[in-house]
Design an enzyme around this catalytic site. Structure first.
Site, PDB file in Angstrom:
ATOM      1  N   LYS A 151       0.832  -1.184   0.000  1.00 31.77           N
ATOM      2  CA  LYS A 151       0.000   0.000   0.000  1.00 31.77           C
ATOM      3  C   LYS A 151       0.879   1.251   0.000  1.00 31.77           C
ATOM      4  O   LYS A 151       2.059   1.119   0.326  1.00 31.77           O
ATOM      5  CB  LYS A 151      -0.938  -0.028   1.196  1.00 31.77           C
ATOM      6  CG  LYS A 151      -0.248   0.079   2.552  1.00 31.77           C
ATOM      7  CD  LYS A 151      -1.279   0.334   3.604  1.00 31.77           C
ATOM      8  CE  LYS A 151      -0.931   1.486   4.470  1.00 31.77           C
ATOM      9  NZ  LYS A 151       0.174   1.253   5.383  1.00 31.77           N
ATOM     10  N   ASP A 180      -1.923  -6.643   2.482  1.00 32.09           N
ATOM     11  CA  ASP A 180      -2.395  -5.909   3.647  1.00 32.09           C
ATOM     12  C   ASP A 180      -1.894  -6.754   4.812  1.00 32.09           C
ATOM     13  O   ASP A 180      -2.428  -7.836   5.082  1.00 32.09           O
ATOM     14  CB  ASP A 180      -3.926  -5.838   3.667  1.00 32.09           C
ATOM     15  CG  ASP A 180      -4.440  -5.061   4.870  1.00 32.09           C
ATOM     16  OD1 ASP A 180      -3.858  -5.212   5.963  1.00 32.09           O
ATOM     17  OD2 ASP A 180      -5.426  -4.318   4.729  1.00 32.09           O
ATOM     18  N   HIS A 181      -0.859  -6.278   5.496  1.00 34.62           N
ATOM     19  CA  HIS A 181      -0.181  -7.180   6.428  1.00 34.62           C
ATOM     20  C   HIS A 181      -1.069  -7.587   7.609  1.00 34.62           C
ATOM     21  O   HIS A 181      -0.819  -8.601   8.244  1.00 34.62           O
ATOM     22  CB  HIS A 181       1.163  -6.611   6.896  1.00 34.62           C
ATOM     23  CG  HIS A 181       1.076  -5.563   7.955  1.00 34.62           C
ATOM     24  ND1 HIS A 181       0.773  -4.254   7.693  1.00 34.62           N
ATOM     25  CD2 HIS A 181       1.256  -5.627   9.299  1.00 34.62           C
ATOM     26  CE1 HIS A 181       0.777  -3.577   8.822  1.00 34.62           C
ATOM     27  NE2 HIS A 181       1.065  -4.371   9.820  1.00 34.62           N
ATOM     28  N   LYS A 185      -1.827 -11.501  10.127  1.00 29.99           N
ATOM     29  CA  LYS A 185      -1.681 -11.624  11.580  1.00 29.99           C
ATOM     30  C   LYS A 185      -2.464 -12.825  12.081  1.00 29.99           C
ATOM     31  O   LYS A 185      -3.598 -13.063  11.657  1.00 29.99           O
ATOM     32  CB  LYS A 185      -2.184 -10.343  12.276  1.00 29.99           C
ATOM     33  CG  LYS A 185      -1.270  -9.147  12.053  1.00 29.99           C
ATOM     34  CD  LYS A 185      -1.787  -7.944  12.816  1.00 29.99           C
ATOM     35  CE  LYS A 185      -0.997  -6.705  12.469  1.00 29.99           C
ATOM     36  NZ  LYS A 185       0.123  -6.425  13.350  1.00 29.99           N
ATOM     37  N   HIS A 243      -6.452  -1.720   6.691  1.00 30.66           N
ATOM     38  CA  HIS A 243      -6.458  -2.653   7.821  1.00 30.66           C
ATOM     39  C   HIS A 243      -7.788  -2.664   8.581  1.00 30.66           C
ATOM     40  O   HIS A 243      -8.326  -3.722   8.899  1.00 30.66           O
ATOM     41  CB  HIS A 243      -5.355  -2.299   8.824  1.00 30.66           C
ATOM     42  CG  HIS A 243      -4.002  -2.088   8.205  1.00 30.66           C
ATOM     43  ND1 HIS A 243      -3.542  -2.851   7.161  1.00 30.66           N
ATOM     44  CD2 HIS A 243      -3.004  -1.205   8.486  1.00 30.66           C
ATOM     45  CE1 HIS A 243      -2.324  -2.452   6.840  1.00 30.66           C
ATOM     46  NE2 HIS A 243      -1.975  -1.449   7.616  1.00 30.66           N
TER      47      HIS A 243
END
Ligand code: BG6
Length: 498
Positions: A151, A180-181, A185, A243
């Site tokens: 991004k 999109d990290h 998760k 996010h």
């Protein structure tokens, strides 16, 4: 191809940058350590600076020493890294890169698989993608080619559309991995499992039993060295468009008919399409923004945003946003999803609190106004895990109730470590699993929603700064919930127990 030990060359555009250093090199190292990639890999760092392989490798080693506690076999690991000085606008450089990749492919036996990872200034994303296609880097090898894009994916919907068209002219949607990290998760991935593998929750997961859902991602750090990027972006583009809305989508989506990429994406897209579009004069009722002024964190005085760099002196960029997202569909009508994120807040935490509706009559609390609704808390950071708050009898005489909690803490895969988000996502990309990457349709509907806020804000001069560094944001963020009869549940410490 061995799916568990994929072979590939990873070409990182922006290899001298912060993301490569903080996240990508350590993640590749951990993939090696965990046996997820074998000897058949190489990394080519692309950057403007005239670095040598040696200097690049030193940087890679340094980044691992700085971020990880283990650093075994570092030299052998870093020998897989090569640096290629590059001007992204010079076509000759693409041609020479292609020959270099072909050479490395022979050396490392990578089956011609290539990942182009764009981790640099977004204004070049489109032209790099085009040049990769035009000068043969995308199609000349025998294996697959994938393009990973960091991004920001555009600055608003029109620019995101233009960028998407440019990239799609060069690469197919299946080859594009928009990262999109947060989707890598552990506990974000756990949202679907908690919801769809537990009979007790799924029946209650709707507007009959849930009163509101709160998603907070608070940060202690300020803008650090990223003032230039951040001041153009602000909290809304930096965190909310991607996010925060991705977490909303995972919490609100319908069960997919199969755990397959396209099925999950299609359910998420339905949620993003159903987010209530606000009229310009309604935005103020749903969203508030803030910018931090000077304050104290852990007893230390810290600067306000406008003092962080000379270019920020008169900035009107928001470093905080809180808002109410309404999802106008059958399951969620009437249930607010509150989102909140900001820099320089009281603590670093990412948490989701699902608040269930109260029982119709409170038999056990003396004060009828005392509310102890059941809460399901998903702890994304720190202390990954889930906590369920129930009411139980207070021990001893009498029949009073008190809140108790049932907790599960995630102990990682080996009792200590949970794979880093980037580690998982890089591996997913290498094995061709795009489930935890964002499809263009998700990006599109997120921007449509965010634009409706930013278009209004860009016309109004905010009264900044309006929250002190080290606080939980401006008072308007509290008022947003209070007018609906709710309040933010604490996220930076577990006050619910008291
Ligand atoms: C990034 C933002 O996407 O996410 C940063 O650009 C932010 O500004 C970061 O600090 C937060 O990520 P995490 O994983 O630390 O919650």
């Amino acid at each position: 191809m061995n799916q568990l030990k994929p072979k590939a060359i990873i070409i990182i555009f922006g290899a001298t940058g912060d993301l490569a250093k903080r996240k990508l090199f350590p993640s590749i190292y951990r993939l090696c350590q965990h046996g997820k990639i074998c000897d058949n890999f190489a990394v080519v760092g692309i950057g403007r600076r005239p670095w040598s392989n040696e200097l690049f490798r030193e940087n890679v080693e340094q980044s691992i020493n700085d971020t990880l506690s283990s650093n075994e076999d570092l030299e052998a690991f870093s020998s897989h890294f090569y640096y290629h000085p590059f001007d992204v606008t010079d076509v000759e450089h693409y041609k020479s890169l292609n020959s270099f990749l072909t050479e490395l492919e022979g050396h490392y036996d990578t089956d011609g698989n290539r990942i182009f990872y764009l981790a640099m200034a977004p204004e070049f994303f489109g032209s790099i993608a085009n040049n990769l296609a035009q000068y043969g880097l995308k199609d000349s090898s025998a294996g697959w080619t994938r393009l990973v894009i960091e991004k920001p994916f555009g600055h608003n919907l029109p620019s995101a559309e233009a960028l998407n068209n440019e990239i799609r002219a060069a690469f197919d949607e299946e080859q594009i991995y928009r990262i999109d990290h947060y989707l890598g998760k552990e506990m974000v991935q756990n949202i679907e499992v908690i919801r769809f593998a537990n009979g007790i929750f799924e029946h209650l997961w709707n507007n009959r039993f849930i009163s509101n859902i709160q998603i907070t991602s608070s940060e202690v750090l300020g803008v650090e060295e990223r003032a230039h990027y951040y001041d153009i972006s602000g909290a809304t583009r930096d965190m909310a468009q991607n996010h925060m809305l991705q977490m909303v989508a995972l919490l609100a989506m319908e069960p997919p008919i199969k755990l397959e990429t396209k099925e999950i994406r299609s359910e998420k897209v339905k949620v993003l399409r159903a987010m209530r579009q606000m009229k310009p004069d309604e935005v103020g009722d749903y969203f508030v923004r803030g910018q931090y002024g000077p304050g104290k964190i852990d007893g230390e005085a810290v600067n306000g945003y406008r003092q962080e760099a000379s270019e920020l002196e008169e900035s009107h960029t928001e470093t905080f946003l809180a808002g109410k997202v309404m999802i106008d569909n059958y399951r969620w009508a009437g249930v607010p999803f509150y989102i909140r994120t900001g820099k320089r807040m009281a603590g670093k935490a990412t948490k989701i609190v699902v608040e269930f509706k109260d029982i119709p009559m409170n038999l056990y609390y003396k004060d009828q106004n005392e509310k102890n609704p059941n809460l399901l808390v998903i702890n994304i950071y720190p202390n990954e895990g889930i906590t369920l708050y129930l009411n139980a009898k207070k021990a001893g005489m009498g029949s009073q109730a008190e809140p108790i909690k049932l907790s599960y803490t995630n102990n990682g895969v080996d009792g200590i470590n949970t794979p880093e988000a980037y580690e998982k996502l890089l591996h997913d990309c290498m094995i061709g699993d795009a489930t935890n990457f964002t499809h263009w349709d998700e990006v599109k509907y997120s921007w449509r929603f965010i634009d409706s806020i930013l278009n209004v804000w860009s016309e109004q001069q905010p009264n900044f700064p309006n929250y002190a560094a080290g606080s939980m944001g401006p008072k308007e963020a509290d008022a947003l919930l209070e007018k609906d009869g709710f309040h933010w549940w604490p996220v930076t410490e577990d006050k619910h127990e008291n």
